[in-house]
Design a protein around this motif. Structure first.
Motif, PDB file in Angstrom:
ATOM      1  N   SER A 123     -23.783 -13.568 -15.282  1.00  0.00           N
ATOM      2  CA  SER A 123     -23.754 -12.944 -16.602  1.00  0.00           C
ATOM      3  C   SER A 123     -25.074 -13.161 -17.350  1.00  0.00           C
ATOM      4  O   SER A 123     -25.523 -12.288 -18.098  1.00  0.00           O
ATOM      5  CB  SER A 123     -22.559 -13.431 -17.422  1.00  0.00           C
ATOM      6  N   ASP A 124     -25.732 -14.296 -17.116  1.00  0.00           N
ATOM      7  CA  ASP A 124     -27.048 -14.539 -17.720  1.00  0.00           C
ATOM      8  C   ASP A 124     -28.047 -13.475 -17.224  1.00  0.00           C
ATOM      9  O   ASP A 124     -28.807 -12.894 -18.010  1.00  0.00           O
ATOM     10  CB  ASP A 124     -27.526 -15.948 -17.355  1.00  0.00           C
ATOM     11  N   LYS A 125     -27.985 -13.210 -15.917  1.00  0.00           N
ATOM     12  CA  LYS A 125     -28.890 -12.206 -15.318  1.00  0.00           C
ATOM     13  C   LYS A 125     -28.617 -10.833 -15.945  1.00  0.00           C
ATOM     14  O   LYS A 125     -29.544 -10.080 -16.279  1.00  0.00           O
ATOM     15  CB  LYS A 125     -28.637 -12.177 -13.809  1.00  0.00           C
ATOM     16  N   TRP A 126     -27.345 -10.541 -16.147  1.00  0.00           N
ATOM     17  CA  TRP A 126     -26.909  -9.250 -16.707  1.00  0.00           C
ATOM     18  C   TRP A 126     -27.466  -9.084 -18.133  1.00  0.00           C
ATOM     19  O   TRP A 126     -27.950  -8.027 -18.513  1.00  0.00           O
ATOM     20  CB  TRP A 126     -25.375  -9.254 -16.674  1.00  0.00           C
ATOM     21  N   VAL A 127     -27.419 -10.184 -18.890  1.00  0.00           N
ATOM     22  CA  VAL A 127     -27.959 -10.138 -20.263  1.00  0.00           C
ATOM     23  C   VAL A 127     -29.469  -9.898 -20.217  1.00  0.00           C
ATOM     24  O   VAL A 127     -30.008  -9.024 -20.906  1.00  0.00           O
ATOM     25  CB  VAL A 127     -27.654 -11.465 -21.013  1.00  0.00           C
ATOM     26  N   ARG A 128     -30.170 -10.662 -19.361  1.00  0.00           N
ATOM     27  CA  ARG A 128     -31.640 -10.533 -19.280  1.00  0.00           C
ATOM     28  C   ARG A 128     -32.068  -9.155 -18.815  1.00  0.00           C
ATOM     29  O   ARG A 128     -33.168  -8.706 -19.118  1.00  0.00           O
ATOM     30  CB  ARG A 128     -32.213 -11.588 -18.323  1.00  0.00           C
ATOM     31  N   GLU A 129     -31.213  -8.503 -18.047  1.00  0.00           N
ATOM     32  CA  GLU A 129     -31.563  -7.158 -17.561  1.00  0.00           C
ATOM     33  C   GLU A 129     -31.246  -6.078 -18.602  1.00  0.00           C
ATOM     34  O   GLU A 129     -31.344  -4.882 -18.327  1.00  0.00           O
ATOM     35  CB  GLU A 129     -30.817  -6.883 -16.243  1.00  0.00           C
ATOM     36  N   GLY A 130     -30.835  -6.489 -19.800  1.00  0.00           N
ATOM     37  CA  GLY A 130     -30.636  -5.541 -20.901  1.00  0.00           C
ATOM     38  C   GLY A 130     -29.303  -4.814 -20.863  1.00  0.00           C
ATOM     39  O   GLY A 130     -29.157  -3.727 -21.460  1.00  0.00           O
ATOM     40  N   ASN A 131     -28.292  -5.405 -20.207  1.00  0.00           N
ATOM     41  CA  ASN A 131     -26.998  -4.723 -20.087  1.00  0.00           C
ATOM     42  C   ASN A 131     -25.994  -5.054 -21.176  1.00  0.00           C
ATOM     43  O   ASN A 131     -24.914  -4.472 -21.219  1.00  0.00           O
ATOM     44  CB  ASN A 131     -26.357  -5.086 -18.727  1.00  0.00           C
TER      45      ASN A 131
END
Ligand code: NAP
Ligand code: GLV
Length: 330
Positions: A123-131
């Motif tokens: 979920s951290d990756k998802w946030v950083r990818e602008g989702n």
């Protein structure tokens, strides 16, 4: 005054080096990459003692190339990189660092368990990818409940016990399978002993803490992964080869189990193109179980004290082949 010669195969905390230098001439491998087998043989050719770590493979050919060696001091608890019987045959004392790293390694094991269960990295990756476009959604990012679930421990030794204690703080039930049953710990903490098969079948989380030995090589393969709950999450902080990597990839890809948290891998380092890194239900860390400042410093100091004791003809604080004491007369 005669001073023994010592080789240290990787940078360690300066106070540990200072301790060694009080009684020995010290040489330090200057690189971050480990010495190759040939470089290791050359480095150990004329020394009385060495500080080594898990990436240094000490087999019979390395020992053969080190005729003066009297003490090998490993900065780790796992000893699978060292041919202990051959060291003993050659009257080389082997030191290691159990205990001082158990709590920090269990902290990380529990962190990995939580990270996979509650999808922290994904979920951290998802946030950083602008989702993150909707502030909150009742059905997004659901994960596994940790509290109240069952943790299965394989190998209830120093680290397994610390992991089990952490689970108690999360109101988890603890099942364990170990070579030796620990009735005292069962009584004291309420842990339940079970067969290997039952631990696999009944646990929501399975955390592996056995050493790598011929018996535990591929301890977890296809058969064991298929015997786990489909919702199970596997955590491995022991050694990579304890889990059959190919079988684990299949299990994660085909949803035989729900996820995995791995601090160790076979092979290590994991090649960046490895297909397991393309899966969302796995978190992979670079073998950092004991990598807190305090634990690492204590490991380095203990390894230094083991080395100096052996060079001085004294018993080591932590020795993997104490049967040598008698023949060495110490
Ligand atoms: P430990 O105190 O020796 O505990 C290992 C436990 O496994 C013991 O309880 C042992 O036997 C049990 N065991 C051994 N063989 C078994 C088998 N075939 N089946 C079932 N149980 C078996 O060691 P530890 O300090 O907890 O460390 C465990 C391992 O963790 C190390 O060997 C190392 O490989 C790994 N490690 C990794 C990291 C990291 O950074 N990821 C850090 C530290 C250690 P009994 O039941 O007879 O006691
Ligand atoms: C680290 O992997 C250790 O065995 O201490």
């Amino acid at each position: 005054m005669f001073k023994p010669r010592v080789y240290v195969t990787r940078q360690i905390f300066p106070d540990a080096l200072d301790l060694i230098e009080k009684s020995a001439e010290l040489e330090l491998w200057p690189e971050d990459q480990p010495p190759s087998p040939e470089q290791l043989k050359e480095a150990l050719a004329d020394v009385d003692g060495a500080i080594i770590n898990v990436m240094d493979h000490i087999d019979a050919s390395v020992l053969e190339a080190a005729p003066k060696l009297r003490v090998l001091s490993q900065v780790a608890v796992g000893l699978d990189n060292i041919d202990i019987p051959e060291s003993t045959k050659r009257e080389i004392l082997v030191g290691y660092t159990p205990g001082v790293l158990a709590k920090s390694t269990a902290d990380l094991a529990f962190g990995l368990l939580l990270a996979v269960a509650r999808r922290v990295v994904e979920s951290d990756k998802w946030v950083r990818e602008g989702n993150w476009k909707i502030s909150h959604h009742p059905m997004f990012w659901l994960g596994s409940e940790v509290n109240g679930s069952t943790l299965g421990i394989l190998g209830l030794g120093g680290i397994g016990l610390e992991m089990a204690k952490r689970a108690k703080g999360f109101d988890m039930k603890v099942l364990y399978h170990s070579r030796t049953r620990k009735r005292e710990l069962e009584k004291e903490h309420g842990f339940k002993y079970a067969s290997f098969k039952r631990v696999l079948a009944d646990s929501d989380f399975i955390s592996i803490h056995v050493p790598l030995t011929p018996e535990t090589n591929k301890f977890i393969g296809e058969k064991q992964l298929k015997a786990m709950k489909k919702s199970a999450i596997l955590v491995n902080l022991s050694r990579g080869p304890v889990v059959d990597t190919e079988a684990l990839y299949k299990a994660l890809k085909k949803s035989w189990i729900a996820g995995a948290g791995l601090d160790v891998f076979d092979p290590e380092p994991v090649p960046p193109e490895h297909p397991i890194l393309g899966l969302d239900n796995v978190v992979v860390l670079p073998h950092i179980g004991s990598a807190s400042n305090r634990s690492r410093r204590e490991m380095h100091l203990l390894a230094a004290r083991n080395l100096v004791a052996g060079l001085n003809g004294e018993r080591l604080e932590e020795c993997a082949n104490p049967e040598l004491y008698e023949s060495l007369g110490i």
